[in-house]
Scaffold this motif. Structure first.
Motif, PDB file in Angstrom:
ATOM      1  N   THR A  51      27.160 -63.561  23.175  1.00  0.00           N
ATOM      2  CA  THR A  51      26.953 -64.869  22.145  1.00  0.00           C
ATOM      3  C   THR A  51      27.530 -66.093  22.209  1.00  0.00           C
ATOM      4  OG1 THR A  51      29.474 -64.134  21.774  1.00  0.00           O
ATOM      5  CG2 THR A  51      27.446 -62.630  20.834  1.00  0.00           C
ATOM      6  N   THR A  52      27.985 -66.401  23.506  1.00  0.00           N
ATOM      7  CA  THR A  52      28.308 -67.953  23.482  1.00  0.00           C
ATOM      8  C   THR A  52      27.792 -68.146  24.213  1.00  0.00           C
ATOM      9  OG1 THR A  52      30.358 -67.365  24.824  1.00  0.00           O
ATOM     10  CG2 THR A  52      30.855 -67.618  22.900  1.00  0.00           C
ATOM     11  N   GLN A  53      26.832 -67.839  25.591  1.00  0.00           N
ATOM     12  CA  GLN A  53      27.044 -68.850  26.533  1.00  0.00           C
ATOM     13  C   GLN A  53      26.069 -70.066  25.892  1.00  0.00           C
ATOM     14  OE1 GLN A  53      24.465 -66.785  29.047  1.00  0.00           O
ATOM     15  NE2 GLN A  53      22.815 -65.455  28.207  1.00  0.00           N
ATOM     16  N   ASN A  54      24.894 -69.989  24.686  1.00  0.00           N
ATOM     17  CA  ASN A  54      23.740 -70.807  24.497  1.00  0.00           C
ATOM     18  C   ASN A  54      24.661 -71.449  23.534  1.00  0.00           C
ATOM     19  OD1 ASN A  54      22.286 -70.078  25.765  1.00  0.00           O
ATOM     20  ND2 ASN A  54      20.753 -68.789  24.855  1.00  0.00           N
ATOM     21  N   TYR A  55      26.080 -71.205  23.177  1.00  0.00           N
ATOM     22  CA  TYR A  55      26.760 -71.832  22.106  1.00  0.00           C
ATOM     23  C   TYR A  55      27.679 -73.161  22.480  1.00  0.00           C
ATOM     24  CZ  TYR A  55      29.979 -73.413  18.348  1.00  0.00           C
ATOM     25  OH  TYR A  55      30.737 -73.707  17.019  1.00  0.00           O
ATOM     26  N   ASN A  56      28.913 -73.017  23.689  1.00  0.00           N
ATOM     27  CA  ASN A  56      29.593 -73.175  24.145  1.00  0.00           C
ATOM     28  C   ASN A  56      29.889 -72.349  24.657  1.00  0.00           C
ATOM     29  OD1 ASN A  56      31.817 -74.472  24.529  1.00  0.00           O
ATOM     30  ND2 ASN A  56      32.663 -75.080  22.858  1.00  0.00           N
ATOM     31  N   PRO A  57      29.089 -72.484  26.706  1.00  0.00           N
ATOM     32  CA  PRO A  57      29.956 -72.178  27.818  1.00  0.00           C
ATOM     33  C   PRO A  57      31.370 -72.039  27.603  1.00  0.00           C
ATOM     34  CG  PRO A  57      28.155 -73.157  28.119  1.00  0.00           C
ATOM     35  CD  PRO A  57      29.028 -73.724  27.078  1.00  0.00           C
ATOM     36  N   SER A  58      31.524 -73.185  27.668  1.00  0.00           N
ATOM     37  CA  SER A  58      33.555 -73.178  27.749  1.00  0.00           C
ATOM     38  C   SER A  58      34.247 -72.039  27.627  1.00  0.00           C
ATOM     39  CB  SER A  58      34.160 -74.541  26.847  1.00  0.00           C
ATOM     40  OG  SER A  58      33.926 -75.033  26.017  1.00  0.00           O
ATOM     41  N   ILE A  59      33.645 -71.650  26.233  1.00  0.00           N
ATOM     42  CA  ILE A  59      34.832 -70.064  25.539  1.00  0.00           C
ATOM     43  C   ILE A  59      34.991 -69.306  26.440  1.00  0.00           C
ATOM     44  CG2 ILE A  59      34.863 -68.576  23.614  1.00  0.00           C
ATOM     45  CD1 ILE A  59      32.587 -70.786  22.058  1.00  0.00           C
ATOM     46  N   LEU A  60      33.255 -69.322  27.580  1.00  0.00           N
ATOM     47  CA  LEU A  60      33.516 -67.329  27.873  1.00  0.00           C
ATOM     48  C   LEU A  60      34.403 -68.184  29.227  1.00  0.00           C
ATOM     49  CD1 LEU A  60      32.812 -65.171  29.279  1.00  0.00           C
ATOM     50  CD2 LEU A  60      30.428 -65.531  30.499  1.00  0.00           C
ATOM     51  N   LEU A  61      34.193 -69.507  29.532  1.00  0.00           N
ATOM     52  CA  LEU A  61      35.334 -69.962  31.251  1.00  0.00           C
ATOM     53  C   LEU A  61      36.740 -70.005  30.434  1.00  0.00           C
ATOM     54  CD1 LEU A  61      35.261 -71.420  33.612  1.00  0.00           C
ATOM     55  CD2 LEU A  61      35.448 -73.306  32.537  1.00  0.00           C
ATOM     56  N   GLY A  83      45.960 -56.980  23.697  1.00  0.00           N
ATOM     57  CA  GLY A  83      46.229 -58.163  23.036  1.00  0.00           C
ATOM     58  C   GLY A  83      46.277 -59.274  23.262  1.00  0.00           C
ATOM     59  N   MET A  84      46.340 -59.388  24.242  1.00  0.00           N
ATOM     60  CA  MET A  84      46.423 -61.273  25.171  1.00  0.00           C
ATOM     61  C   MET A  84      45.106 -61.422  24.380  1.00  0.00           C
ATOM     62  SD  MET A  84      48.594 -61.481  28.398  1.00  0.00           S
ATOM     63  CE  MET A  84      47.978 -63.001  28.863  1.00  0.00           C
ATOM     64  N   CYS A  85      44.010 -60.308  24.743  1.00  0.00           N
ATOM     65  CA  CYS A  85      41.850 -60.234  24.528  1.00  0.00           C
ATOM     66  C   CYS A  85      41.641 -60.433  23.481  1.00  0.00           C
ATOM     67  CB  CYS A  85      41.622 -59.506  25.709  1.00  0.00           C
ATOM     68  SG  CYS A  85      41.948 -59.373  27.252  1.00  0.00           S
ATOM     69  N   LEU A  86      42.559 -59.832  22.758  1.00  0.00           N
ATOM     70  CA  LEU A  86      42.467 -60.002  21.530  1.00  0.00           C
ATOM     71  C   LEU A  86      42.864 -61.172  20.378  1.00  0.00           C
ATOM     72  CD1 LEU A  86      43.633 -56.153  20.315  1.00  0.00           C
ATOM     73  CD2 LEU A  86      40.669 -57.231  19.968  1.00  0.00           C
ATOM     74  N   GLU A  87      44.231 -62.077  21.196  1.00  0.00           N
ATOM     75  CA  GLU A  87      44.610 -63.101  20.554  1.00  0.00           C
ATOM     76  C   GLU A  87      43.117 -64.028  21.111  1.00  0.00           C
ATOM     77  OE1 GLU A  87      48.241 -66.127  21.036  1.00  0.00           O
ATOM     78  OE2 GLU A  87      48.474 -63.598  21.753  1.00  0.00           O
ATOM     79  N   TYR A  88      42.812 -64.489  21.787  1.00  0.00           N
ATOM     80  CA  TYR A  88      41.990 -65.761  22.337  1.00  0.00           C
ATOM     81  C   TYR A  88      40.208 -65.152  21.760  1.00  0.00           C
ATOM     82  CZ  TYR A  88      38.133 -68.133  24.138  1.00  0.00           C
ATOM     83  OH  TYR A  88      37.681 -69.090  24.765  1.00  0.00           O
ATOM     84  N   LEU A  89      39.592 -63.464  21.158  1.00  0.00           N
ATOM     85  CA  LEU A  89      38.672 -63.178  20.518  1.00  0.00           C
ATOM     86  C   LEU A  89      38.454 -63.422  19.271  1.00  0.00           C
ATOM     87  CD1 LEU A  89      37.418 -59.746  22.713  1.00  0.00           C
ATOM     88  CD2 LEU A  89      36.966 -62.159  23.038  1.00  0.00           C
ATOM     89  N   ILE A  90      40.148 -63.586  18.294  1.00  0.00           N
ATOM     90  CA  ILE A  90      40.339 -64.156  17.444  1.00  0.00           C
ATOM     91  C   ILE A  90      39.633 -65.458  16.869  1.00  0.00           C
ATOM     92  CG2 ILE A  90      42.132 -63.870  15.483  1.00  0.00           C
ATOM     93  CD1 ILE A  90      43.010 -60.989  16.249  1.00  0.00           C
ATOM     94  N   GLY A  91      40.359 -65.776  17.767  1.00  0.00           N
ATOM     95  CA  GLY A  91      40.788 -67.368  17.876  1.00  0.00           C
ATOM     96  C   GLY A  91      38.815 -67.755  17.701  1.00  0.00           C
ATOM     97  N   THR A  92      38.664 -67.102  18.878  1.00  0.00           N
ATOM     98  CA  THR A  92      37.427 -67.659  18.959  1.00  0.00           C
ATOM     99  C   THR A  92      35.840 -67.437  17.815  1.00  0.00           C
ATOM    100  OG1 THR A  92      36.831 -66.826  21.302  1.00  0.00           O
ATOM    101  CG2 THR A  92      35.047 -67.202  20.586  1.00  0.00           C
ATOM    102  N   LEU A  93      36.446 -66.990  17.206  1.00  0.00           N
ATOM    103  CA  LEU A  93      36.082 -66.327  15.421  1.00  0.00           C
ATOM    104  C   LEU A  93      35.960 -67.966  14.928  1.00  0.00           C
ATOM    105  CD1 LEU A  93      36.581 -63.013  14.802  1.00  0.00           C
ATOM    106  CD2 LEU A  93      34.489 -63.731  15.386  1.00  0.00           C
ATOM    107  N   ARG A  94      36.910 -68.474  14.887  1.00  0.00           N
ATOM    108  CA  ARG A  94      37.116 -69.437  13.946  1.00  0.00           C
ATOM    109  C   ARG A  94      36.672 -71.487  14.545  1.00  0.00           C
ATOM    110  NH1 ARG A  94      43.049 -69.047  15.199  1.00  0.00           N
ATOM    111  NH2 ARG A  94      43.461 -66.541  13.856  1.00  0.00           N
ATOM    112  N   LEU A  95      36.187 -70.429  15.841  1.00  0.00           N
ATOM    113  CA  LEU A  95      35.206 -71.915  16.632  1.00  0.00           C
ATOM    114  C   LEU A  95      33.876 -71.528  16.565  1.00  0.00           C
ATOM    115  CD1 LEU A  95      36.362 -71.592  20.042  1.00  0.00           C
ATOM    116  CD2 LEU A  95      37.255 -73.382  18.321  1.00  0.00           C
ATOM    117  N   LEU A  96      33.512 -70.362  16.126  1.00  0.00           N
ATOM    118  CA  LEU A  96      31.652 -70.015  15.656  1.00  0.00           C
ATOM    119  C   LEU A  96      31.503 -70.468  14.766  1.00  0.00           C
ATOM    120  CD1 LEU A  96      31.630 -66.601  16.809  1.00  0.00           C
ATOM    121  CD2 LEU A  96      31.429 -69.112  18.304  1.00  0.00           C
TER     122      LEU A  96
END
Length: 96
Positions: A51-61, A83-96
């Motif tokens: 979902t992010t490779q064509n948008y912003n590869p740094s999200i995955l990095l 929980g640590m993963c969820l914290e990052y993923l929830i933050g990622t939704l704000r970047l999309l």
């Protein structure tokens, strides 16, 4: 046709939200095993990659850096790993 480079924000949001919902359910299970935890983490990584490779590869990095930290510290419980993963993923939704 250049459909490969088309980015669908709504679809990315939907898929990442599904991963988050699944992770929240797993995190709430007091008997969450390390195996299930690791499978969910792999699933979350694949969805984020798609979902992010064509948008912003740094999200995955940045997510991979978190995963490296998680897997290097054996004292982190499966619930805390999710929980640590969820914290990052929830933050990622704000970047999309």
């Amino acid at each position: 046709m250049m459909m490969n480079n088309y980015y669908n924000r709504e679809l990315a949001f939907k898929f990442i939200k599904e991963v988050i919902d699944d992770g929240l359910q797993k995190m709430g299970d007091p008997a969450l095993s390390l195996g299930v935890c690791n499978m969910w983490i792999e699933y979350s990584k694949k969805v984020l990659e798609m979902t992010t490779q064509n948008y912003n590869p740094s999200i995955l990095l940045n997510y991979l850096k978190i995963l490296n930290k998680i897997f290097c510290d054996s004292s982190i419980t499966p619930q805390n790993k999710v929980g640590m993963c969820l914290e990052y993923l929830i933050g990622t939704l704000r970047l999309l």
